[in-house]
Design a protein around this motif. Structure first.
Motif, PDB file in Angstrom:
ATOM      1  N   CYS A  53       0.839  -1.208   0.000  1.00 20.96           N
ATOM      2  CA  CYS A  53       0.000   0.000   0.000  1.00 20.96           C
ATOM      3  C   CYS A  53       0.870   1.252   0.000  1.00 20.96           C
ATOM      4  CB  CYS A  53      -0.970  -0.016   1.178  1.00 20.96           C
ATOM      5  SG  CYS A  53      -2.238  -1.279   0.959  1.00 20.96           S
ATOM      6  N   ASN A  54       2.020   1.215   0.699  1.00 24.43           N
ATOM      7  CA  ASN A  54       2.932   2.372   0.636  1.00 24.43           C
ATOM      8  C   ASN A  54       3.419   2.581  -0.789  1.00 24.43           C
ATOM      9  OD1 ASN A  54       2.769   2.668   3.385  1.00 24.43           O
ATOM     10  ND2 ASN A  54       4.719   1.650   3.836  1.00 24.43           N
ATOM     11  N   ALA A  55       3.734   1.473  -1.478  1.00 21.08           N
ATOM     12  CA  ALA A  55       4.298   1.583  -2.837  1.00 21.08           C
ATOM     13  C   ALA A  55       3.319   2.226  -3.813  1.00 21.08           C
ATOM     14  CB  ALA A  55       4.742   0.208  -3.352  1.00 21.08           C
ATOM     15  N   GLY A 128       7.834 -11.185   3.653  1.00 21.93           N
ATOM     16  CA  GLY A 128       8.471 -11.369   4.961  1.00 21.93           C
ATOM     17  C   GLY A 128       7.464 -11.216   6.096  1.00 21.93           C
ATOM     18  N   GLY A 129       6.465 -10.339   5.915  1.00 21.51           N
ATOM     19  CA  GLY A 129       5.379 -10.206   6.903  1.00 21.51           C
ATOM     20  C   GLY A 129       4.271 -11.189   6.554  1.00 21.51           C
ATOM     21  N   ASP A 130       3.130 -11.062   7.223  1.00 21.43           N
ATOM     22  CA  ASP A 130       2.040 -12.020   6.973  1.00 21.43           C
ATOM     23  C   ASP A 130       1.218 -11.671   5.731  1.00 21.43           C
ATOM     24  OD1 ASP A 130       2.571 -13.818   8.905  1.00 21.43           O
ATOM     25  OD2 ASP A 130       1.088 -13.075  10.352  1.00 21.43           O
ATOM     26  N   LEU A 156      12.105  -7.401  -0.863  1.00 19.86           N
ATOM     27  CA  LEU A 156      12.559  -8.512  -0.014  1.00 19.86           C
ATOM     28  C   LEU A 156      13.173  -7.943   1.256  1.00 19.86           C
ATOM     29  CD1 LEU A 156      14.221 -10.727  -2.801  1.00 19.86           C
ATOM     30  CD2 LEU A 156      11.871 -10.808  -1.928  1.00 19.86           C
ATOM     31  N   PRO A 157      12.975  -8.592   2.419  1.00 21.83           N
ATOM     32  CA  PRO A 157      13.375  -7.987   3.693  1.00 21.83           C
ATOM     33  C   PRO A 157      14.882  -7.804   3.858  1.00 21.83           C
ATOM     34  CG  PRO A 157      12.592 -10.239   4.013  1.00 21.83           C
ATOM     35  CD  PRO A 157      12.326  -9.891   2.587  1.00 21.83           C
ATOM     36  N   PHE A 158      15.250  -6.849   4.710  1.00 25.84           N
ATOM     37  CA  PHE A 158      16.649  -6.668   5.105  1.00 25.84           C
ATOM     38  C   PHE A 158      17.144  -7.921   5.819  1.00 25.84           C
ATOM     39  CE2 PHE A 158      15.161  -2.207   5.198  1.00 25.84           C
ATOM     40  CZ  PHE A 158      16.157  -1.628   4.430  1.00 25.84           C
ATOM     41  N   ALA A 203      14.223   5.894   3.361  1.00 25.06           N
ATOM     42  CA  ALA A 203      14.803   4.904   2.438  1.00 25.06           C
ATOM     43  C   ALA A 203      13.679   4.071   1.804  1.00 25.06           C
ATOM     44  CB  ALA A 203      15.776   4.002   3.173  1.00 25.06           C
ATOM     45  N   PHE A 204      12.668   3.723   2.591  1.00 24.27           N
ATOM     46  CA  PHE A 204      11.525   2.979   2.039  1.00 24.27           C
ATOM     47  C   PHE A 204      10.819   3.809   0.972  1.00 24.27           C
ATOM     48  CE2 PHE A 204      10.691  -0.092   5.816  1.00 24.27           C
ATOM     49  CZ  PHE A 204      11.450  -1.061   5.201  1.00 24.27           C
ATOM     50  N   ASN A 205      10.715   5.132   1.210  1.00 19.93           N
ATOM     51  CA  ASN A 205      10.070   5.985   0.198  1.00 19.93           C
ATOM     52  C   ASN A 205      10.838   5.953  -1.110  1.00 19.93           C
ATOM     53  OD1 ASN A 205       8.009   6.710   1.834  1.00 19.93           O
ATOM     54  ND2 ASN A 205       8.956   8.621   2.521  1.00 19.93           N
TER      55      ASN A 205
HETATM   56  N1  LIG Z   1      10.258  -1.180   0.003  1.00 22.71           N
HETATM   57  C1  LIG Z   1       9.526  -1.181   1.115  1.00 22.71           C
HETATM   58  N2  LIG Z   1       9.603  -2.229   1.916  1.00 22.71           N
HETATM   59  C2  LIG Z   1       8.869  -2.205   3.047  1.00 22.71           C
HETATM   60  C3  LIG Z   1       8.031  -1.123   3.416  1.00 22.71           C
HETATM   61  N3  LIG Z   1       7.434  -1.413   4.607  1.00 22.71           N
HETATM   62  C4  LIG Z   1       7.895  -2.641   4.938  1.00 22.71           C
HETATM   63  N4  LIG Z   1       8.760  -3.124   4.018  1.00 22.71           N
HETATM   64  C5  LIG Z   1       9.427  -4.430   3.897  1.00 22.71           C
HETATM   65  O1  LIG Z   1       8.391  -5.366   3.584  1.00 22.71           O
HETATM   66  C6  LIG Z   1       8.365  -6.434   4.508  1.00 22.71           C
HETATM   67  C7  LIG Z   1       6.927  -6.739   4.865  1.00 22.71           C
HETATM   68  O2  LIG Z   1       6.414  -5.698   5.683  1.00 22.71           O
HETATM   69  P1  LIG Z   1       4.906  -5.205   5.616  1.00 22.71           P
HETATM   70  O3  LIG Z   1       4.502  -4.925   4.209  1.00 22.71           O
HETATM   71  O4  LIG Z   1       4.765  -4.093   6.579  1.00 22.71           O
HETATM   72  O5  LIG Z   1       4.156  -6.499   6.119  1.00 22.71           O
HETATM   73  P2  LIG Z   1       2.668  -6.919   5.774  1.00 22.71           P
HETATM   74  O6  LIG Z   1       2.645  -7.560   4.426  1.00 22.71           O
HETATM   75  O7  LIG Z   1       1.748  -5.737   5.983  1.00 22.71           O
HETATM   76  O8  LIG Z   1       2.412  -8.079   6.822  1.00 22.71           O
HETATM   77  P3  LIG Z   1       1.843  -8.032   8.340  1.00 22.71           P
HETATM   78  O9  LIG Z   1       1.836  -6.601   8.795  1.00 22.71           O
HETATM   79  O10 LIG Z   1       2.794  -8.919   9.088  1.00 22.71           O
HETATM   80  O11 LIG Z   1       0.465  -8.611   8.233  1.00 22.71           O
HETATM   81  C8  LIG Z   1       9.210  -5.938   5.690  1.00 22.71           C
HETATM   82  O12 LIG Z   1       9.889  -7.017   6.240  1.00 22.71           O
HETATM   83  C9  LIG Z   1      10.131  -4.899   5.125  1.00 22.71           C
HETATM   84  O13 LIG Z   1      11.353  -5.468   4.709  1.00 22.71           O
HETATM   85  C10 LIG Z   1       7.958  -0.017   2.519  1.00 22.71           C
HETATM   86  O14 LIG Z   1       7.247   0.981   2.702  1.00 22.71           O
HETATM   87  N5  LIG Z   1       8.730  -0.100   1.385  1.00 22.71           N
END
Ligand SMILES: Nc1nc2c(ncn2[C@@H]2O[C@H](COP(=O)(O)OP(=O)(O)OP(=O)(O)O)[C@@H](O)[C@H]2O)c(=O)[nH]1
Ligand SMILES: [Mg+2]
Length: 329
Positions: A53-55, A128-130, A156-158, A203-205
């Motif tokens: 959603c941020n993207a 990486g998240g749910d 992909l996660p750090f 950095a995420f932005n």
């Molecule tokens: N590029 C980018 N990566 C992000 C951002 N926020 C989180 N991440 C990465 O994306 C992975 C998943 O995080 P989220 O998207 O917050 O997780 P989710 O899919 O909402 O899952 P849950 O909150 O666990 O239900 C993290 O481990 C981070 O590495 C973002 O705004 N931009």
């Protein structure tokens, strides 16, 4: 397109390391934008989970958010929103992907009606998240069945986020690649090299803007007639990475290619590249410049099928920009 090889000051040696070295081992070229029907494809953009959603926050297209109540989507111009509950995520965790793909499930029906009819679906998620990891593959599967082309963009996660998260991401990535026509991965680790001093949020932005590049560029060139060809081309690859470069002055297009091809994300052997999308843009794109880029690429990724386009972008002036999406086996 002629196969004249131009020697240039920027590519002193061939990057081709396979058995075809010194032979033109022959990539195949397809120019995008020329296939019938030449109608502009309709596009749906789907953000899944927090990162997804941020993207899509600044996306000017028809946007769908697939998210939990925790994700804030107020700022996004949305066509629809599909709410994911803990129950849905648990169901996906406990059920094999093969079964999830083949059964009827209320949540899948909600997704199907939100996606509706579209020529191209662009999916965005962080793995990486749910939510992203377990829901994005289901979204991709639905989109691939309903759209002419399904392109997934996944962060992909750090490494510092831990082994467990990495493991969940790897498992999800396998499903994403299976379910999508094109899966472009963006390892967050590389952000540290690109913007070492920025706080994480900023950095995420940066990453979110980078993840939108293939969508914004492809939207300018693809016709409905191109979709099947691009889809078939990318069948040969597993996952993909993005590289972008700019260059000006003499051989500006080759400087741009050099910067794009040395992207920190292209950390694989170039002779594994099986499919490529190449967009060359400038205020005025010269045919010779396009040829030079393709001739150099032919040496670097000799086993690839290459979908390319040259496009005018007045904002670039005399500068050249090259976008590469390389898919590898
Ligand atoms: N590029 C980018 N990566 C992000 C951002 N926020 C989180 N991440 C990465 O994306 C992975 C998943 O995080 P989220 O998207 O917050 O997780 P989710 O899919 O909402 O899952 P849950 O909150 O666990 O239900 C993290 O481990 C981070 O590495 C973002 O705004 N931009
Ligand atoms: Mg979340």
């Amino acid at each position: 397109m002629s196969r004249r090889v131009v020697s240039s000051p920027f590519f002193k040696q061939s990057h081709c390391t396979g058995p075809g070295q010194f032979k033109m081992c022959g990539p195949e070229f397809h120019m995008m934008g020329e296939e019938e029907p030449k109608r502009k494809p309709s596009i749906k953009v789907i953000g899944v989970g927090g990162a997804g959603c941020n993207a899509i926050a600044d996306s000017p297209f028809n946007n769908i958010a697939v998210c939990t109540a925790m994700e804030d989507t107020r700022a996004i111009r949305l066509e629809s929103r599909v709410l994911v509950t803990a129950e849905h995520i648990d169901f996906m965790k406990e059920t094999s992907f093969k079964t999830v793909r083949s059964i009827k499930y209320e949540f899948k029906e909600w997704l199907e009606s939100a996606v509706g009819e579209t020529d191209i679906a662009f999916i965005f998620a962080g793995l990486g998240g749910d939510t992203g990891s377990y829901i994005a593959p289901v979204v991709a599967d639905i989109c691939k069945k309903r759209a002419g082309l399904c392109v997934s963009n996944v962060a992909l996660p750090f490494s510092v986020e831990g082994k467990d998260r990495r493991c969940v991401a790897d498992c999800s990535l396998t499903k994403m690649c299976e379910a999508s026509d094109i899966t472009i991965t963006y390892p967050n680790n590389h952000l540290l090299k690109m913007v070492p001093n920025l706080p994480l949020g900023k950095a995420f932005n940066v990453m979110n803007r980078i993840m939108m590049v293939p969508l914004l560029e492809l939207e300018k060139v693809l016709t409905v007639g191109d979709l099947e060809l691009v889809r078939r081309n990318f069948n040969r690859s597993n996952s993909c990475r993005l590289g972008v470069g700019t260059g000006s002055g003499e051989y500006g297009e080759l400087r741009a290619l050099e910067e794009a091809i040395t992207s920190p994300w292209f950390d694989f052997e170039k002779d594994r590249v099986m499919s490529a999308l190449v967009i060359i843009s400038s205020g005025e794109v010269e045919e010779e410049a396009v040829r030079r880029v393709l001739d150099e690429l032919a040496k670097i990724i000799p086993y690839s099928k290459i979908d390319y386009a040259g496009i005018c972008d007045k904002e670039l002036g005399a500068k050249y920009k090259v976008m590469l999406v390389l898919g590898f086996a």
